[in-house]
Scaffold this active site. Sequence first.
Site, mmCIF file in Angstrom:
data_model
loop_
_atom_site.group_PDB
_atom_site.id
_atom_site.type_symbol
_atom_site.label_atom_id
_atom_site.label_comp_id
_atom_site.label_asym_id
_atom_site.label_seq_id
_atom_site.Cartn_x
_atom_site.Cartn_y
_atom_site.Cartn_z
ATOM 1 N N ARG A 86 0.821 -1.215 0.000
ATOM 2 C CA ARG A 86 0.000 0.000 0.000
ATOM 3 C C ARG A 86 0.857 1.268 0.000
ATOM 4 O O ARG A 86 0.427 2.333 -0.418
ATOM 5 C CB ARG A 86 -0.920 -0.019 1.220
ATOM 6 C CG ARG A 86 -2.042 0.993 1.138
ATOM 7 C CD ARG A 86 -3.020 0.852 2.287
ATOM 8 N NE ARG A 86 -2.426 1.196 3.541
ATOM 9 C CZ ARG A 86 -2.527 0.488 4.665
ATOM 10 N NH1 ARG A 86 -3.197 -0.641 4.687
ATOM 11 N NH2 ARG A 86 -1.951 0.882 5.780
ATOM 12 N N LYS A 107 -8.546 10.954 -17.145
ATOM 13 C CA LYS A 107 -8.885 11.649 -18.395
ATOM 14 C C LYS A 107 -7.683 11.648 -19.356
ATOM 15 O O LYS A 107 -7.433 10.655 -19.995
ATOM 16 C CB LYS A 107 -9.373 13.070 -18.113
ATOM 17 C CG LYS A 107 -10.328 13.198 -16.932
ATOM 18 C CD LYS A 107 -11.627 12.455 -17.137
ATOM 19 C CE LYS A 107 -12.488 12.583 -15.893
ATOM 20 N NZ LYS A 107 -13.578 11.669 -15.810
ATOM 21 N N TYR A 126 -16.465 20.567 -10.424
ATOM 22 C CA TYR A 126 -16.985 19.232 -10.792
ATOM 23 C C TYR A 126 -18.000 18.767 -9.734
ATOM 24 O O TYR A 126 -17.711 18.806 -8.532
ATOM 25 C CB TYR A 126 -15.781 18.293 -10.876
ATOM 26 C CG TYR A 126 -16.092 16.829 -11.042
ATOM 27 C CD1 TYR A 126 -16.774 16.376 -12.173
ATOM 28 C CD2 TYR A 126 -15.689 15.891 -10.096
ATOM 29 C CE1 TYR A 126 -17.051 15.020 -12.330
ATOM 30 C CE2 TYR A 126 -15.956 14.544 -10.255
ATOM 31 C CZ TYR A 126 -16.637 14.126 -11.376
ATOM 32 O OH TYR A 126 -16.911 12.784 -11.532
HETATM 33 C C1 LIG Z 1 -12.712 17.981 -13.451
HETATM 34 C C2 LIG Z 1 -12.844 16.612 -12.871
HETATM 35 N N1 LIG Z 1 -12.235 16.351 -11.702
HETATM 36 C C3 LIG Z 1 -12.327 15.131 -11.126
HETATM 37 C C4 LIG Z 1 -13.044 14.119 -11.725
HETATM 38 C C5 LIG Z 1 -13.145 12.785 -11.045
HETATM 39 O O1 LIG Z 1 -12.369 11.829 -11.697
HETATM 40 P P1 LIG Z 1 -12.655 10.274 -11.540
HETATM 41 O O2 LIG Z 1 -13.832 9.972 -12.387
HETATM 42 O O3 LIG Z 1 -11.395 9.626 -11.977
HETATM 43 O O4 LIG Z 1 -12.951 10.021 -10.088
HETATM 44 C C6 LIG Z 1 -13.668 14.336 -12.951
HETATM 45 C C7 LIG Z 1 -14.433 13.263 -13.602
HETATM 46 O O5 LIG Z 1 -15.168 13.457 -14.564
HETATM 47 C C8 LIG Z 1 -13.591 15.625 -13.524
HETATM 48 O O6 LIG Z 1 -14.218 15.917 -14.673
#
Ligand SMILES: Cc1ncc(COP(=O)(O)O)c(C=O)c1O
Length: 392
Positions: A59, A209, A112
């Site tokens: 971990r 992403k 988000y």
């Molecule tokens: C700007 C942004 N931050 C964080 C996240 C969260 O990422 P994850 O889906 O890997 O948890 C996303 C997901 O769409 C996002 O668009």
Amino acid sequence: MASNTKNRHDDTVLTHAGRKPFENKGIVNPPVYHASTILFPTLEVYNNPAAHTDVFYGRRGTPTTFAFADAVTELERAHGTVLTSCGLSAVTTAVLSVTEAGSHVLMTDSVYGPSRNFMSKFLSRFGVEVEYYDPAIGSEISSLIRNTTKVIFMEAPGSWTFEMQDIPAIIKEAKKHNVITIVDNTWAGGYFFKPLEHGADMSVQAATKYIVGHSDALMGTIACNEATYKRVDEAAYLLGNSVGPDDVYLAARGMRSMGTRLRQHQENGIKVAKWLKSRPEVKQVLHPALPEDPGHEIWKRDFTGASGLFGFIMEQPSTEALANMMDHMNYFGMGFSWGGFESLLIPVDPRPIRTATNWEVEGQTMRIHIGLEDVDDLIADLEAGFERLKQA
Ligand SMILES: Cc1ncc(COP(=O)(O)O)c(C=O)c1O
């Protein structure tokens, strides 16, 4: 290999950072270690934490995770990077690491959605108060800073609505009051924008992403400055964050081509954005790289490019007409997430989410991710979609 790697450019960082082939028989990519248990050679080493190497329990990390974290550290101009299982856990871990009961957190109203829900629905239960601010606030943020303000959480451009914000001005005010600043830097991939160079304490990314880039793995990164790294690393460990070796491998592999991909996402995205602007069905395009966008000047000043995600607003269609358009697209998939090689399109409604500002546009807001397909095929797909919209 040569050891002079200081000040290398981003495309070289993406290609070489975190790789040490001649420590592993010349093999180009770092090996993938599957490890939970790691053995101590003697009772004496077992009993003496100071004698443990950096690899002592799965971990805590392995050479696979360290190699990828090092690469992100160099890309984001950070002191150190903590990996988490997904982008949302990067956001939550970053905030948790620097707050306590009684803390006040300022968060952009354009954040988000799940980051917002974490604050409003979860962290609030532990006595942390969140207040949302208008992303256009700039240095006026100082009027919202209290004695208890611990964190300002920014994201630019905004999720779904794509407003830019004056991150350097906000950081300047935060520093005057010793407030920690965190930027969700997912849209720029750590490539088109460097929050730590502007004085931010942390840059978090959903590496899910653009770093992973292939829609096949989830990963979060928290790139930290020296002042915050230890706290974040400790918080991630105590929260039980860990990342699977195969996902780290996919993230590291995706990262190698990210610069090339992002440039293509940018080129295709701007072409589609300009085409959308010329269409009678489209009332407004939300893309900071377009000169008429309200965030354009800030984007041009602070960012070196634009990725493939943006928005547009259509005249309000009926549900049937929208379904007729969306259900028959050839290349645009309907799905959450973005940043992969493929194009995506979804209708969204930012109106009920906002609290500090009103998202008062008339019409249907769409979020579009422009992938790496031939851009003429994408435009033809959208054109046929608009035809179906009219027919219904
Ligand atoms: C700007 C942004 N931050 C964080 C996240 C969260 O990422 P994850 O889906 O890997 O948890 C996303 C997901 O769409 C996002 O668009």
